[in-house]
Design a protein around this motif. Structure first.
Motif, PDB file in Angstrom:
ATOM      1  N   UNK A 232       0.708  -1.315  -0.060  1.00  0.00           N
ATOM      2  CA  UNK A 232       0.233   0.059  -0.005  1.00  0.00           C
ATOM      3  C   UNK A 232       0.839   1.372   0.052  1.00  0.00           C
ATOM      4  N   UNK A 233       2.141   1.155   0.180  1.00  0.00           N
ATOM      5  CA  UNK A 233       3.098   2.131   0.156  1.00  0.00           C
ATOM      6  C   UNK A 233       3.877   2.433  -1.283  1.00  0.00           C
ATOM      7  N   UNK A 234       3.452   3.658  -1.523  1.00  0.00           N
ATOM      8  CA  UNK A 234       4.201   4.223  -2.879  1.00  0.00           C
ATOM      9  C   UNK A 234       5.332   4.902  -2.598  1.00  0.00           C
ATOM     10  N   UNK A 235       6.199   4.259  -1.861  1.00  0.00           N
ATOM     11  CA  UNK A 235       7.504   5.113  -1.571  1.00  0.00           C
ATOM     12  C   UNK A 235       8.732   4.571  -2.516  1.00  0.00           C
ATOM     13  N   UNK A 236       9.378   5.428  -3.103  1.00  0.00           N
ATOM     14  CA  UNK A 236      10.237   4.861  -4.335  1.00  0.00           C
ATOM     15  C   UNK A 236      11.653   4.288  -3.352  1.00  0.00           C
ATOM     16  N   UNK A 237      11.752   4.837  -2.122  1.00  0.00           N
ATOM     17  CA  UNK A 237      12.741   3.876  -1.517  1.00  0.00           C
ATOM     18  C   UNK A 237      12.434   2.575  -1.080  1.00  0.00           C
ATOM     19  N   UNK A 238      11.128   2.163  -1.143  1.00  0.00           N
ATOM     20  CA  UNK A 238      10.841   0.898  -0.756  1.00  0.00           C
ATOM     21  C   UNK A 238      10.929   0.215  -2.063  1.00  0.00           C
ATOM     22  N   UNK A 239      10.468   0.698  -3.332  1.00  0.00           N
ATOM     23  CA  UNK A 239      10.510   0.255  -4.498  1.00  0.00           C
ATOM     24  C   UNK A 239      11.971  -0.211  -4.775  1.00  0.00           C
ATOM     25  N   UNK A 240      12.789   0.722  -4.547  1.00  0.00           N
ATOM     26  CA  UNK A 240      14.216   0.462  -4.776  1.00  0.00           C
ATOM     27  C   UNK A 240      14.889  -0.803  -3.818  1.00  0.00           C
ATOM     28  N   UNK A 241      14.407  -0.535  -2.745  1.00  0.00           N
ATOM     29  CA  UNK A 241      14.922  -1.644  -1.896  1.00  0.00           C
ATOM     30  C   UNK A 241      14.545  -3.049  -2.353  1.00  0.00           C
ATOM     31  N   UNK A 242      13.289  -3.110  -2.724  1.00  0.00           N
ATOM     32  CA  UNK A 242      12.780  -4.395  -3.308  1.00  0.00           C
ATOM     33  C   UNK A 242      13.475  -4.791  -4.608  1.00  0.00           C
ATOM     34  N   UNK A 243      13.550  -3.959  -5.457  1.00  0.00           N
ATOM     35  CA  UNK A 243      14.287  -4.527  -6.601  1.00  0.00           C
ATOM     36  C   UNK A 243      15.797  -4.747  -6.241  1.00  0.00           C
ATOM     37  N   UNK A 244      16.642  -4.030  -5.602  1.00  0.00           N
ATOM     38  CA  UNK A 244      17.738  -4.033  -5.135  1.00  0.00           C
ATOM     39  C   UNK A 244      17.881  -5.658  -4.408  1.00  0.00           C
ATOM     40  N   UNK A 252       1.415  -1.654  -6.655  1.00  0.00           N
ATOM     41  CA  UNK A 252       0.719  -0.519  -5.374  1.00  0.00           C
ATOM     42  C   UNK A 252      -0.759  -1.042  -5.359  1.00  0.00           C
ATOM     43  N   UNK A 253      -1.191  -1.132  -3.892  1.00  0.00           N
ATOM     44  CA  UNK A 253      -2.363  -1.447  -3.613  1.00  0.00           C
ATOM     45  C   UNK A 253      -3.121  -0.420  -3.604  1.00  0.00           C
ATOM     46  N   UNK A 254      -4.510  -0.285  -4.166  1.00  0.00           N
ATOM     47  CA  UNK A 254      -5.045  -1.519  -4.670  1.00  0.00           C
ATOM     48  C   UNK A 254      -4.748  -1.800  -5.993  1.00  0.00           C
ATOM     49  N   UNK A 255      -4.345  -2.778  -6.462  1.00  0.00           N
ATOM     50  CA  UNK A 255      -4.071  -3.327  -7.638  1.00  0.00           C
ATOM     51  C   UNK A 255      -5.147  -3.452  -8.776  1.00  0.00           C
ATOM     52  N   UNK A 256      -5.093  -2.761 -10.025  1.00  0.00           N
ATOM     53  CA  UNK A 256      -6.148  -3.068 -11.163  1.00  0.00           C
ATOM     54  C   UNK A 256      -6.045  -4.608 -11.524  1.00  0.00           C
ATOM     55  N   UNK A 257      -7.162  -5.201 -11.674  1.00  0.00           N
ATOM     56  CA  UNK A 257      -7.346  -6.566 -11.868  1.00  0.00           C
ATOM     57  C   UNK A 257      -6.692  -6.919 -13.148  1.00  0.00           C
ATOM     58  N   UNK A 258      -7.007  -6.126 -14.205  1.00  0.00           N
ATOM     59  CA  UNK A 258      -6.439  -6.442 -15.488  1.00  0.00           C
ATOM     60  C   UNK A 258      -4.776  -6.253 -15.448  1.00  0.00           C
TER      61      UNK A 258
END
Length: 652
Positions: A232-244, A252-258
């Motif tokens: 549910x967090x749209x945090x660039x730092x979290x995104x980068x940490x996840x990818x690294x 990002x929640x809520x995710x579009x079904x399609x």
């Protein structure tokens, strides 16, 4: 937060899946290159597909538009007489009809971006350049057509309601879902479920998604499976940490079904493909290992660097050479130098492999104990990406036993030749010694033959003495000829002979022999015929064949001597046909043996059994050849072929 920690498995949905290979139907190959199309058809049939080939675009179009042709995949060439992109243009036109929605693999010699874009816009599922890698083509067909289990998706989230929503969306797209709300059981469920994709919450009680990702990436055998985070967090730092950490995507929640279904499907499809490629690699490596084991068991194998230093030696090398592997590594093959070969031999070897070429040959090496062994060797260079020689691989087969056998055979041959020459010298010497008293005997019989005082019994005895003497003289003369031939002391004068002249010389000698047995003799030498031969020796060879044809003929039989063009242009065939009993096929091989009379020695027919041997040797010395055709109960044809021609006629 849910307190239920057991993984929940949903039932498979009846999704629209690709047909199985067994039910895949027809593969259409459209290619105007007949050889290429035939090769594709053969390999696809071998791979288990049903195949139809079209060499013409219009014929393929008509079959599709008529509805009679319903392929499940098309392998289409791009270039046809209609144009360099005609294949792609036709597929684009056909796919305007919704009933023609099949996978298309384009094959072409073009590798430019324009051709690739045209194929892509026409709906290409694959684009392969020629020359084709057939294995890769078959793999792509399997990928397009094979039936597979639904994609397995593992959902890890402590929010059970949201996880159920995601599960239903993915289930509706035909995916198999496993839900887990206790992240501490991740490894256990992961191992049993073997998911294609993991969809994981970023934040969960007691453990974070980042930690679980690191854990999975370290878990043996699971490093390649895609991991997607949902948060549910749209945090660039979290995104980068996840990818690294090793995640493949971040939603990002809520995710579009399609979006969720499309993203998961793309990752799952790629995951399955990666698994297939990995399995192929594992299988290929296993095959390679088995091939290496088989090669190591059979052959002597070594690897050297570009300077010739040994970097690998297999057990067979050590066993045959007597050296330990540690004694070979770092050395060059000079360690095995036997001294049998010249410096030029080794220089040629090194020059060949230094030029990047394969060298093959036989080498004599020295073992550690000083003994010698022979190998048949193939040395192949291998190159790095820059085109420089990286290493040489040598594969050798021990041929020491073969060499020993060859040496023994050569010694036996030399011994046989010496014995044969000694025999020839003996025959020549003995024949000369026998001829002197024999001439005296024949001379006295001729003197006594005119004595009117001899009684009938005495005259009969004298005739027998003369007959036996003539036979013995014939034998001695043939032995002398055979001795001269085998010792190489016979001189030939090859010239272009007019056969009409030869006929005139031979007929008076042939007719008396035929008259004695009431044999009808016909001689037919064509006008204007010439043969290149030694006059005296050709007459001798022909008289030998005619003499045999008369002696072994039936009473009042026939003998025909004739000349025809041979099958080979510029050659003539001299044939002597008789109407005798014929020779069984199993006995024809014995005709080449001196003194072989094929049972005639038990009859009253005179002969020595070496006339044919002399004839064959004389004809061979004149550059010709001999042969025989025989049929039991009908007769035989003995023939001689020599260079020659008949004026006004053309050889067949």
């Amino acid at each position: 937060m849910s307190q239920q920690h057991a993984p929940q498995k949903l039932v498979k949905s009846p999704a629209m899946l690709r047909p199985s290979i067994a039910e895949s139907g027809l593969i259409c190959v459209v290619d105007d290159d007949v050889d290429q199309a035939a090769l594709l058809r053969m390999n696809l049939l071998r791979a288990g597909f049903t195949v139809t080939v079209f060499e013409d675009l219009n014929a393929f179009r008509k079959q599709v538009e008529s509805g009679q042709l319903r392929p499940v995949a098309v392998i289409m060439d791009m270039m046809f007489p209609e144009g360099s992109l005609a294949g792609a243009q036709l597929i684009q036109e056909l796919q305007l009809d919704e009933t023609f929605q099949v996978p298309v693999i384009f094959t072409t010699a073009r590798n430019d971006i324009q051709a690739r874009l045209t194929a892509l816009r026409a709906g290409a599922h694959a684009y392969l350049t020629k020359p084709l890698d057939i294995n890769h083509l078959v793999f792509r067909l399997y990928e397009l057509l094979e039936s597979h289990d639904p994609w397995r998706i593992l959902l890890v989230d402590d929010e059970k309601i949201l996880m159920n929503i995601h599960a239903r969306l993915l289930q509706g797209a035909g995916m198999q879902i496993q839900m887990l709300d206790d992240p501490m059981r991740l490894l256990e469920v992961y191992k049993s479920f073997q998911p294609d994709v993991v969809l994981m919450d970023l934040h969960m009680p007691g453990v974070s998604g980042l930690e679980l990702t690191r854990l999975l990436r370290e878990y043996q055998g699971l490093e390649q499976r895609p991991i997607l985070f949902v948060s549910g967090e749209d945090d660039p730092t979290s995104r980068l940490a996840a990818l690294e950490t090793g995640a493949d995507d971040f939603l990002i929640k809520p995710v579009n079904g399609q979006q969720l279904v499309s993203t998961i499907a793309a990752r799952a499809r790629r995951s399955r493909l990666d698994q297939q490629i990995q399995q192929r690699m594992i299988s290929s490596l296993a095959d390679l290992l088995r091939h290496r084991q088989a090669l190591d068991h059979h052959a002597i194998v070594s690897v050297t660097d570009s300077h010739g230093k040994i970097t690998y030696a297999n057990e067979q090398f050590c066993r045959v050479s007597g050296y330990k592997q540690s004694e070979l590594i770092g050395q060059s093959h000079r360690l095995l130098k036997s001294g049998h070969h010249s410096p030029e031999f080794y220089q040629n070897l090194w020059t060949t492999i230094s030029a990047g070429l394969i060298w093959q040959g036989e080498v004599c090496n020295r073992r550690q104990d000083g003994s010698f062994y022979w190998v048949r060797s193939t040395i192949t260079p291998f190159f790095d990406d820059a085109g420089n020689i990286r290493q040489h691989i040598s594969i050798r087969t021990d041929i020491s036993a073969l060499k020993e056998t060859q040496t023994a055979l050569m010694q036996a041959r030399d011994e046989a030749e010496r014995a044969n020459k000694a025999k020839s010298r003996f025959l020549s010497s003995m024949s000369h010694e026998l001829r002197t008293p024999l001439n005296a005997i024949l001379g006295f019989t001729q003197m006594l033959d005119g004595d009117q005082n001899l009684t009938d019994d005495q005259q009969d005895s004298l005739n027998e003495i003369n007959k036996a003497g003539q036979h013995l003289l014939e034998l001695i003369n043939e032995l002398l000829d055979l001795a001269k031939i085998e010792s190489g002391h016979i001189n030939l004068t090859l010239e272009d002979l007019w056969l009409a002249e030869l006929e005139e010389e031979c007929c008076p000698l042939m007719q008396p022999l035929a008259a004695q047995k009431s044999i009808k003799l016909q001689v037919n030498f064509p006008e204007g015929a010439q043969a290149r031969a030694d006059r005296m020796r050709l007459k001798q060879a022909l008289l030998n064949l005619v003499s045999n044809a008369i002696k072994y003929n039936r009473e009042q039989g026939e003998v025909e001597v004739f000349v025809t063009p041979a099958e080979e242009p510029g050659w003539l065939r001299f044939s002597v046909r008789d109407t005798g009993q014929g020779i069984p096929a199993e006995k024809l091989v014995d005709l080449a043996k001196p003194f072989a009379r094929l049972g005639a020695e038990d009859t009253d027919i005179e002969g020595t059994g070496i006339g044919l041997t002399i004839t064959r040797q004389l004809v061979r010395m004149m550059g010709g050849r001999t042969g025989v055709e025989s049929q039991v109960g009908v007769g035989s044809i003995f023939w001689i072929e020599l260079p020659g021609r008949i004026a006004g006629e053309t050889n067949p």
